[in-house]
Design an enzyme around this catalytic site. Structure first.
Site, PDB file in Angstrom:
ATOM      1  N   SER A 281       0.837  -1.217   0.000  1.00  0.00           N
ATOM      2  CA  SER A 281       0.000   0.000   0.000  1.00  0.00           C
ATOM      3  C   SER A 281       0.865   1.259   0.000  1.00  0.00           C
ATOM      4  O   SER A 281       0.578   2.230  -0.704  1.00  0.00           O
ATOM      5  CB  SER A 281      -0.890   0.018   1.249  1.00  0.00           C
ATOM      6  OG  SER A 281      -1.833  -1.011   1.186  1.00  0.00           O
TER       7      SER A 281
ATOM      8  N   ARG B  37       1.555   4.221  -3.013  1.00  0.00           N
ATOM      9  CA  ARG B  37       1.311   5.635  -2.698  1.00  0.00           C
ATOM     10  C   ARG B  37       2.580   6.466  -2.825  1.00  0.00           C
ATOM     11  O   ARG B  37       2.511   7.654  -3.118  1.00  0.00           O
ATOM     12  CB  ARG B  37       0.709   5.743  -1.290  1.00  0.00           C
ATOM     13  CG  ARG B  37      -0.773   5.298  -1.242  1.00  0.00           C
ATOM     14  CD  ARG B  37      -1.206   5.008   0.182  1.00  0.00           C
ATOM     15  NE  ARG B  37      -2.629   4.726   0.341  1.00  0.00           N
ATOM     16  CZ  ARG B  37      -3.216   3.548   0.103  1.00  0.00           C
ATOM     17  NH1 ARG B  37      -2.487   2.527  -0.340  1.00  0.00           N
ATOM     18  NH2 ARG B  37      -4.516   3.382   0.307  1.00  0.00           N
TER      19      ARG B  37
ATOM     20  N   SER C  40     -13.629   1.000   2.800  1.00  0.00           N
ATOM     21  CA  SER C  40     -12.598   0.776   1.783  1.00  0.00           C
ATOM     22  C   SER C  40     -11.591   1.912   1.747  1.00  0.00           C
ATOM     23  O   SER C  40     -11.934   3.056   1.461  1.00  0.00           O
ATOM     24  CB  SER C  40     -13.244   0.626   0.395  1.00  0.00           C
ATOM     25  OG  SER C  40     -12.253   0.757  -0.606  1.00  0.00           O
TER      26      SER C  40
ATOM     27  N   GLN D  21      -9.288   2.100  -0.428  1.00  0.00           N
ATOM     28  CA  GLN D  21      -9.063   2.468  -1.833  1.00  0.00           C
ATOM     29  C   GLN D  21     -10.055   3.548  -2.255  1.00  0.00           C
ATOM     30  O   GLN D  21      -9.673   4.527  -2.909  1.00  0.00           O
ATOM     31  CB  GLN D  21      -9.192   1.234  -2.728  1.00  0.00           C
ATOM     32  CG  GLN D  21      -8.078   0.224  -2.477  1.00  0.00           C
ATOM     33  CD  GLN D  21      -8.186  -1.016  -3.340  1.00  0.00           C
ATOM     34  OE1 GLN D  21      -9.190  -1.222  -4.032  1.00  0.00           O
ATOM     35  NE2 GLN D  21      -7.176  -1.859  -3.296  1.00  0.00           N
TER      36      GLN D  21
ATOM     37  N   ASP E  20      -6.889  -8.159   4.451  1.00  0.00           N
ATOM     38  CA  ASP E  20      -6.067  -8.961   3.539  1.00  0.00           C
ATOM     39  C   ASP E  20      -5.497 -10.207   4.225  1.00  0.00           C
ATOM     40  O   ASP E  20      -4.973 -11.100   3.553  1.00  0.00           O
ATOM     41  CB  ASP E  20      -4.904  -8.117   2.988  1.00  0.00           C
ATOM     42  CG  ASP E  20      -5.402  -7.054   2.012  1.00  0.00           C
ATOM     43  OD1 ASP E  20      -6.522  -7.204   1.490  1.00  0.00           O
ATOM     44  OD2 ASP E  20      -4.674  -6.074   1.785  1.00  0.00           O
TER      45      ASP E  20
ATOM     46  N   ARG F  84     -12.733 -14.370  -2.050  1.00  0.00           N
ATOM     47  CA  ARG F  84     -11.869 -15.063  -1.074  1.00  0.00           C
ATOM     48  C   ARG F  84     -12.656 -15.883  -0.070  1.00  0.00           C
ATOM     49  O   ARG F  84     -12.085 -16.789   0.550  1.00  0.00           O
ATOM     50  CB  ARG F  84     -10.948 -14.058  -0.363  1.00  0.00           C
ATOM     51  CG  ARG F  84      -9.830 -13.572  -1.256  1.00  0.00           C
ATOM     52  CD  ARG F  84      -8.863 -12.642  -0.563  1.00  0.00           C
ATOM     53  NE  ARG F  84      -7.772 -12.295  -1.473  1.00  0.00           N
ATOM     54  CZ  ARG F  84      -6.965 -11.261  -1.312  1.00  0.00           C
ATOM     55  NH1 ARG F  84      -7.122 -10.444  -0.268  1.00  0.00           N
ATOM     56  NH2 ARG F  84      -6.012 -11.007  -2.176  1.00  0.00           N
TER      57      ARG F  84
ATOM     58  N   ARG G 256      -2.647 -13.958  -2.388  1.00  0.00           N
ATOM     59  CA  ARG G 256      -2.803 -14.290  -0.957  1.00  0.00           C
ATOM     60  C   ARG G 256      -3.410 -15.687  -0.768  1.00  0.00           C
ATOM     61  O   ARG G 256      -3.103 -16.364   0.224  1.00  0.00           O
ATOM     62  CB  ARG G 256      -3.623 -13.216  -0.256  1.00  0.00           C
ATOM     63  CG  ARG G 256      -2.956 -11.841  -0.338  1.00  0.00           C
ATOM     64  CD  ARG G 256      -3.436 -10.896   0.718  1.00  0.00           C
ATOM     65  NE  ARG G 256      -3.241  -9.519   0.319  1.00  0.00           N
ATOM     66  CZ  ARG G 256      -2.087  -8.862   0.400  1.00  0.00           C
ATOM     67  NH1 ARG G 256      -1.016  -9.451   0.868  1.00  0.00           N
ATOM     68  NH2 ARG G 256      -2.008  -7.601   0.009  1.00  0.00           N
TER      69      ARG G 256
HETATM   70  C1  S3P Z   1      -5.677  -1.306   0.001  1.00  0.00           C
HETATM   71  C2  S3P Z   1      -6.918  -1.361   0.565  1.00  0.00           C
HETATM   72  C3  S3P Z   1      -7.682  -2.604   0.736  1.00  0.00           C
HETATM   73  C4  S3P Z   1      -6.789  -3.827   0.622  1.00  0.00           C
HETATM   74  C5  S3P Z   1      -5.861  -3.736  -0.561  1.00  0.00           C
HETATM   75  C6  S3P Z   1      -4.969  -2.517  -0.451  1.00  0.00           C
HETATM   76  C7  S3P Z   1      -5.005   0.002  -0.137  1.00  0.00           C
HETATM   77  O1  S3P Z   1      -8.676  -2.674  -0.255  1.00  0.00           O
HETATM   78  O2  S3P Z   1      -7.582  -4.995   0.528  1.00  0.00           O
HETATM   79  O3  S3P Z   1      -5.058  -4.896  -0.641  1.00  0.00           O
HETATM   80  O4  S3P Z   1      -3.781   0.043  -0.373  1.00  0.00           O
HETATM   81  O5  S3P Z   1      -5.699   1.024  -0.001  1.00  0.00           O
HETATM   82  P1  S3P Z   1     -10.150  -2.014  -0.026  1.00  0.00           P
HETATM   83  O6  S3P Z   1      -9.967  -0.585   0.136  1.00  0.00           O
HETATM   84  O7  S3P Z   1     -10.922  -2.346  -1.282  1.00  0.00           O
HETATM   85  O8  S3P Z   1     -10.678  -2.707   1.181  1.00  0.00           O
END
Ligand code: S3P
Length: 427
Positions: free
Chosen positions: A21, A25, A166, A168, A313, A344, A386
């Site tokens: 992550s 970024r 989320s 993301q 995750d 999953r 994973r």
């Molecule tokens: C992530 C957020 C998570 C995670 C993904 C990485 C991120 O997803 O499952 O592996 O870096 O922001 P979600 O935001 O869809 O939960």
């Protein structure tokens, strides 16, 4: 591939690769800030390289000498139209966060990926971005990729109550909000990983966070930084669990990122009676420490509610952990698992059942009856890194028969050195 583990179990010290992550970024913040961002311990795995290549296509100069990555940023306004559609491979984080970064662009971009990306919902990101002025479309009701995004010439700030937990989606809105005029407010359903918020501050921006409430104003100028990426707790998780369930093991994992929005697995391991200690914590921009695990007697637990985004995750490997605990472990409130690289919930239940586990999928999680010994079988990753790593750790427990793992190459998505690290511990 089937690794033989010697009688003394898994023993030794490893350092897991950089956090996925934060690596994504670091390229993104490098591209949208001003000056040269220097990135150390970047995760050179397929997903993060997809982000790196996407920004090269958007006109950002990025150099990688194999050690350090240098990103020459010049602000959102200097991103350029890609000459062709951008392939983000398997990476949900890339496609979702880049959508937010492109929200203010004055050109149209097409983003697509592999067969698993083609199934991932993008409406969760495109809906709030449209409210801010973006023109976007994907395929069908869920607006799956390929998606086409045309930035809004003047983005409107929004107040957005998130229907799902989320990071993301939150991060995509934050990147768009940085380009809007005025204050954007995001109300999270549950608190999710906060690396985007942390990095705004690190790059000299301002953001207010009060638990699930996030506020930031637009038109902020970010300044290039040096980013030292800590080791990925989501990669360390596989070896934490391996050390707990493989007999006669003790594993030391160095430089593990310990941001509190990511440490749910440590809470679960401790609740299950696992022998886990954190030896030292050092602090720079990210908190990191050394985690030591030992073979343990484990008891079942219940996992639900606010902890879920803190270990989302890790749930596949936690499910394996639960197969080795006494009692019934129940995982609830984890319906988001259905829209990851694969479904999953179904994948974990189906593949671990093939190896003899007693595990039942539910609408929002799993019910796992522990204490069953595992046997050999033919299993698949479904192209999900994973699921692949979890099944490889499961294979270490098998005494009768062999485990044959199909599509194991998926593991390179986040942990190219996985098999080498496992081999090092089993010498
Ligand atoms: C992530 C957020 C998570 C995670 C993904 C990485 C991120 O997803 O499952 O592996 O870096 O922001 P979600 O935001 O869809 O939960």
């Amino acid at each position: 591939m089937q690794l033989k583990i010697n009688a003394t179990g898994l023993n030794g010290t490893i350092e897991v690769p950089g956090d996925k992550s934060i690596s994504h970024r670091s390229i993104m913040f490098g591209a949208i800030s001003h000056g040269e961002t220097v990135i150390k311990n970047f995760l050179r795995a397929e997903d993060c390289l997809s982000t790196l290549h996407a920004f090269e296509q958007l006109g950002v100069k990025i150099e990688d000498d194999g050690e350090i990555i240098r990103v020459q940023g010049d602000g959102f306004e200097h991103l350029k139209a890609a000459k062709q559609p951008i392939d983000i491979g398997n990476s949900g984080t890339s496609i979702r966060l880049i959508s937010g970064i492109l929200a203010g662009s004055d050109f149209t971009t097409t983003l697509f990926g592999d067969d698993t990306i083609a199934k991932r919902p993008m409406n969760r990101v495109l809906n709030p971005l449209r409210q801010m002025g973006v023109v976007a479309r994907g395929v069908g009701n869920l607006e799956t990729p390929p998606i086409e995004i045309t930035g809004g010439s003047k983005l409107t700030p929004i107040t957005y109550t998130m229907p799902i937990a989320s990071a993301q989606v939150k991060s995509a809105i934050i990147f768009a909000a940085l380009q809007a005029e005025g204050e954007t407010v995001i109300i999270e359903k549950e608190k999710t990983r906060d690396h985007t918020e942390d990095m705004i501050r690190q790059f000299g921006g301002e953001i207010t966070v009060e638990d699930k409430l996030v506020k930031l104003r637009g038109s902020q100028q970010l300044v290039a930084q040096e980013v030292l990426v800590p080791g990925d707790i989501s990669s360390a998780a596989f070896f934490m669990v391996a050390g707990l369930i493989v007999p006669n093991s003790q594993i030391t994992i160095k430089n593990v990122g310990l941001n509190p929005t990511r440490t749910g697995i440590i809470d679960v391991i401790q609740a299950m009676g696992g022998k886990l200690s954190i030896e030292e914590t050092q602090s720079d921009n990210n908190v990191a420490g050394t985690v030591i695990v030992k073979t343990s007697e484990l008891v079942a637990t219940e996992i639900s509610g606010a902890i879920i985004p803190r270990l989302i995750d890790e749930l596949p490997i936690i499910a394996l952990l639960a197969t080795q605990a006494s009692g019934v472990t129940v995982i609830r409130d984890a319906e988001e698992l259905k829209v990851k690289e694969t479904n999953r919930i179904d994948a974990v239940a189906c593949e671990l059942s093939k190896l003899g586990a007693d595990i039942t999928p539910t609408d929002d999680g799993l019910i796992i009856k522990g204490g069953k010994s595992l046997h050999g079988g033919k299993v698949t990753t479904y192209g999900d890194h994973r699921i692949g790593m979890m099944l490889q750790i499961a294979a270490l427990l098998v005494k009768e028969g062999r485990v044959e793992l199909e599509r194991s190459e998926a593991i390179a998505t986040s942990y190219p050195r996985f098999f080498a690290d496992l081999a090092k511990l089993s010498r």
